[in-house]
Design a protein around this motif. Structure first.
Motif, mmCIF file in Angstrom:
data_model
loop_
_atom_site.group_PDB
_atom_site.id
_atom_site.type_symbol
_atom_site.label_atom_id
_atom_site.label_comp_id
_atom_site.label_asym_id
_atom_site.label_seq_id
_atom_site.Cartn_x
_atom_site.Cartn_y
_atom_site.Cartn_z
ATOM 1 N N GLU A 287 0.862 -1.178 0.000
ATOM 2 C CA GLU A 287 0.000 0.000 0.000
ATOM 3 C C GLU A 287 0.894 1.221 0.000
ATOM 4 O O GLU A 287 1.983 1.189 0.569
ATOM 5 C CB GLU A 287 -0.865 0.040 1.262
ATOM 6 N N PRO A 288 0.443 2.302 -0.639
ATOM 7 C CA PRO A 288 1.256 3.524 -0.665
ATOM 8 C C PRO A 288 1.492 4.047 0.754
ATOM 9 O O PRO A 288 0.632 3.898 1.617
ATOM 10 C CB PRO A 288 0.390 4.511 -1.447
ATOM 11 N N VAL A 289 2.659 4.632 0.977
ATOM 12 C CA VAL A 289 2.984 5.210 2.286
ATOM 13 C C VAL A 289 2.941 6.725 2.147
ATOM 14 O O VAL A 289 3.672 7.303 1.332
ATOM 15 C CB VAL A 289 4.385 4.756 2.758
ATOM 16 N N GLU A 290 2.057 7.355 2.917
ATOM 17 C CA GLU A 290 1.907 8.814 2.821
ATOM 18 C C GLU A 290 3.069 9.502 3.526
ATOM 19 O O GLU A 290 3.394 9.188 4.674
ATOM 20 C CB GLU A 290 0.583 9.246 3.457
ATOM 21 N N ILE A 291 3.689 10.455 2.823
ATOM 22 C CA ILE A 291 4.837 11.207 3.345
ATOM 23 C C ILE A 291 4.428 12.676 3.397
ATOM 24 O O ILE A 291 3.988 13.237 2.385
ATOM 25 C CB ILE A 291 6.050 11.029 2.385
ATOM 26 N N LEU A 292 4.542 13.277 4.579
ATOM 27 C CA LEU A 292 4.110 14.669 4.755
ATOM 28 C C LEU A 292 5.320 15.602 4.715
ATOM 29 O O LEU A 292 6.433 15.197 5.042
ATOM 30 C CB LEU A 292 3.356 14.823 6.077
ATOM 31 N N PRO A 293 5.100 16.857 4.325
ATOM 32 C CA PRO A 293 6.231 17.781 4.210
ATOM 33 C C PRO A 293 6.923 18.019 5.560
ATOM 34 O O PRO A 293 6.271 18.029 6.607
ATOM 35 C CB PRO A 293 5.604 19.072 3.682
ATOM 36 N N SER A 294 8.239 18.188 5.506
ATOM 37 C CA SER A 294 9.063 18.599 6.658
ATOM 38 C C SER A 294 9.013 17.637 7.845
ATOM 39 O O SER A 294 9.257 18.045 8.975
ATOM 40 C CB SER A 294 8.659 20.006 7.133
ATOM 41 N N VAL A 295 8.675 16.372 7.611
ATOM 42 C CA VAL A 295 8.777 15.359 8.675
ATOM 43 C C VAL A 295 9.954 14.460 8.292
ATOM 44 O O VAL A 295 10.145 14.184 7.106
ATOM 45 C CB VAL A 295 7.480 14.513 8.753
ATOM 46 N N ASN A 296 10.755 14.022 9.274
ATOM 47 C CA ASN A 296 11.888 13.147 8.955
ATOM 48 C C ASN A 296 11.456 11.684 8.891
ATOM 49 O O ASN A 296 10.805 11.191 9.805
ATOM 50 C CB ASN A 296 12.998 13.294 10.005
ATOM 51 N N TYR A 297 11.845 11.034 7.813
ATOM 52 C CA TYR A 297 11.538 9.616 7.608
ATOM 53 C C TYR A 297 12.832 8.840 7.396
ATOM 54 O O TYR A 297 13.843 9.414 6.994
ATOM 55 C CB TYR A 297 10.633 9.427 6.381
ATOM 56 N N THR A 298 12.784 7.544 7.685
ATOM 57 C CA THR A 298 13.929 6.675 7.416
ATOM 58 C C THR A 298 13.489 5.574 6.466
ATOM 59 O O THR A 298 12.496 4.894 6.717
ATOM 60 C CB THR A 298 14.443 6.030 8.727
ATOM 61 N N ALA A 299 14.240 5.432 5.371
ATOM 62 C CA ALA A 299 14.020 4.328 4.431
ATOM 63 C C ALA A 299 14.976 3.207 4.818
ATOM 64 O O ALA A 299 16.161 3.451 5.013
ATOM 65 C CB ALA A 299 14.297 4.788 3.007
ATOM 66 N N CYS A 300 14.437 1.978 4.969
ATOM 67 C CA CYS A 300 15.271 0.835 5.368
ATOM 68 C C CYS A 300 15.117 -0.293 4.370
ATOM 69 O O CYS A 300 14.004 -0.550 3.900
ATOM 70 C CB CYS A 300 14.816 0.225 6.694
ATOM 71 N N ALA A 301 16.217 -0.993 4.116
ATOM 72 C CA ALA A 301 16.155 -2.209 3.311
ATOM 73 C C ALA A 301 17.116 -3.216 3.942
ATOM 74 O O ALA A 301 18.284 -2.904 4.162
ATOM 75 C CB ALA A 301 16.550 -1.927 1.877
ATOM 76 N N THR A 302 16.598 -4.400 4.285
ATOM 77 C CA THR A 302 17.428 -5.450 4.862
ATOM 78 C C THR A 302 17.522 -6.568 3.835
ATOM 79 O O THR A 302 16.536 -7.266 3.587
ATOM 80 C CB THR A 302 16.796 -5.982 6.164
ATOM 81 N N LEU A 303 18.684 -6.697 3.209
ATOM 82 C CA LEU A 303 18.842 -7.660 2.121
ATOM 83 C C LEU A 303 19.529 -8.924 2.604
ATOM 84 O O LEU A 303 20.379 -8.878 3.498
ATOM 85 C CB LEU A 303 19.664 -7.063 0.969
ATOM 86 N N LYS A 304 19.149 -10.040 1.995
ATOM 87 C CA LYS A 304 19.826 -11.325 2.207
ATOM 88 C C LYS A 304 20.241 -11.824 0.837
ATOM 89 O O LYS A 304 19.375 -12.085 -0.012
ATOM 90 C CB LYS A 304 18.849 -12.330 2.812
ATOM 91 N N GLY A 305 21.557 -11.936 0.613
ATOM 92 C CA GLY A 305 22.014 -12.373 -0.702
ATOM 93 C C GLY A 305 23.473 -11.997 -0.887
ATOM 94 O O GLY A 305 24.100 -11.467 0.032
ATOM 95 N N PRO A 306 24.003 -12.243 -2.079
ATOM 96 C CA PRO A 306 25.426 -12.006 -2.325
ATOM 97 C C PRO A 306 25.766 -10.523 -2.413
ATOM 98 O O PRO A 306 24.872 -9.664 -2.408
ATOM 99 C CB PRO A 306 25.661 -12.689 -3.677
#
Length: 356
Positions: A287-306
């Motif tokens: 589902e889309p994630v709503e992002i509001l102006p001037s709020v701090n967000y963190t994008a995370c990606a946890t990968l398993k692989g080479p």
């Protein structure tokens, strides 16, 4: 009579349009090419357009070739999808209208609810075609509408409770979708996995790196980058780098957090296949994630692989202009703590895919 009211309108510009007469008046106006009367009818319909009659009016708008009214109906259906599909007019629409609606990226409803409505439509269509209510017949009348349902957007529980038991999908499709939900690497499915977004507009993406290098390793720590944006957007996914060792499958968990409150706003456990090139590979939220102006967000990606490619010469600030001229500016900051080495300058999570 109608003809008299047409004559009266032509001579005096006077007309009484009511809910009972509007359609026949519209028909007459088109038949005798009286555009002024036609637009009065469309105006009347537009004023009375609501979620519970949007499908009925959409059918009429398509029948009478009134693209402006059709487009307003679709906007109403987008905004109040649940109410619109629960109205009785929904099961009366024709297959082409059903497909036109299912193709939209802008419906605001969970996909399993949409599927339930489509099954109701199929039952009504079986009655219209005087066919027995069997799974095969429902599947047959749905025809080209069935592939427009975005099964991958459901949770495995929603899929198991509804579509998997409906008999409308072939057994091998059910198995394939269960595998798609539960294993990595994921089997290819022929269904769209683009989230239905509550926003208008085109899909956009930004890439924060100017160069790609090789060898970025994974040991269970999340790659993280902080960002904020100058206007409201909806993020639908990330573009991630893939393997330096040729075609490979990765397992990945993606998340967006509100940095200061440490609240998870969206997350997806999934996988992606890459081809060994330095391209980015799309990983989408359900589902889309709503992002509001001037709020701090963190994008995370946890990968398993080479080991994978990684980006370098990163930008702190990126401005993207959409086709309509709206400017979206992203600001990036390194995320403190464990981030697997990802920073503003280099690392993973090169791309953010969003709608304005």
């Amino acid at each position: 009579s109608l003809f008299l009211s047409l004559i009266r309108f032509l001579y005096s510009d006077e007309v009484h349009i009511g809910p009972e007469t509007v359609m026949t008046t519209l028909y007459t106006a088109k038949k005798y090419a009286v555009p002024a009367l036609e637009s009065r009818c469309v105006e009347f319909l537009t004023k009375h357009l609501r979620a519970d009659n949007a499908f009925m009016l959409l059918t009429q708008a398509r029948l009478f070739d009134e693209p402006q009214l059709a487009s307003l109906c679709l906007d109403t259906i987008d905004k109040s999808t649940g109410d619109a599909i629960n109205a009785e007019g929904f099961t009366d629409i024709d297959l082409d209208t059903l497909c036109a609606v299912l193709e939209r990226d802008t419906l605001s409803i969970r996909e399993n609810r949409l599927f339930e409505a489509v099954v109701r439509w199929a039952e009504a269509e079986c009655y219209r075609q005087q066919l027995p209510l069997t799974s095969e017949n429902k599947q047959r009348v749905l025809g080209k509408a069935l592939p427009l349902i975005r099964f991958p957007l459901m949770t495995v529980e929603e899929f198991a409770a509804g579509p998997a038991q409906s008999g409308i999908l072939f057994d091998r499709e059910v198995v394939n979708l269960f595998l798609h939900f539960t294993v990595n690497p994921k089997p290819r499915v022929d269904y769209i996995d683009r989230p239905r977004c509550c926003l208008r507009g085109e899909e956009c993406s930004i890439n924060r790196f100017q160069q790609v290098e090789s060898r970025w390793g994974y040991s269970g720590t999340s790659d993280r980058i902080r960002f904020n944006v100058n206007r409201r957007i909806c993020i639908v996914g990330f573009g991630l780098y893939g393997s330096i060792h040729g075609p490979t499958d990765y397992q990945v968990n993606i998340q967006i957090l509100e940095s200061d409150k440490r609240i998870t706003l969206g997350q997806h456990d999934t996988g992606f296949s890459c081809d060994g090139t330095a391209n980015t590979f799309r990983v989408m939220f359900k589902e889309p994630v709503e992002i509001l102006p001037s709020v701090n967000y963190t994008a995370c990606a946890t990968l398993k692989g080479p080991d994978s490619h990684y980006g370098t010469k990163g930008l702190k600030k990126i401005t993207q202009e959409s086709a309509t001229g709206a400017k979206t500016t992203f600001f990036f900051f390194s995320s403190p703590g464990n981030n697997n080495g990802t920073s503003v300058e280099d690392g993973q999570i090169p791309e953010i895919i969003y709608y304005t």
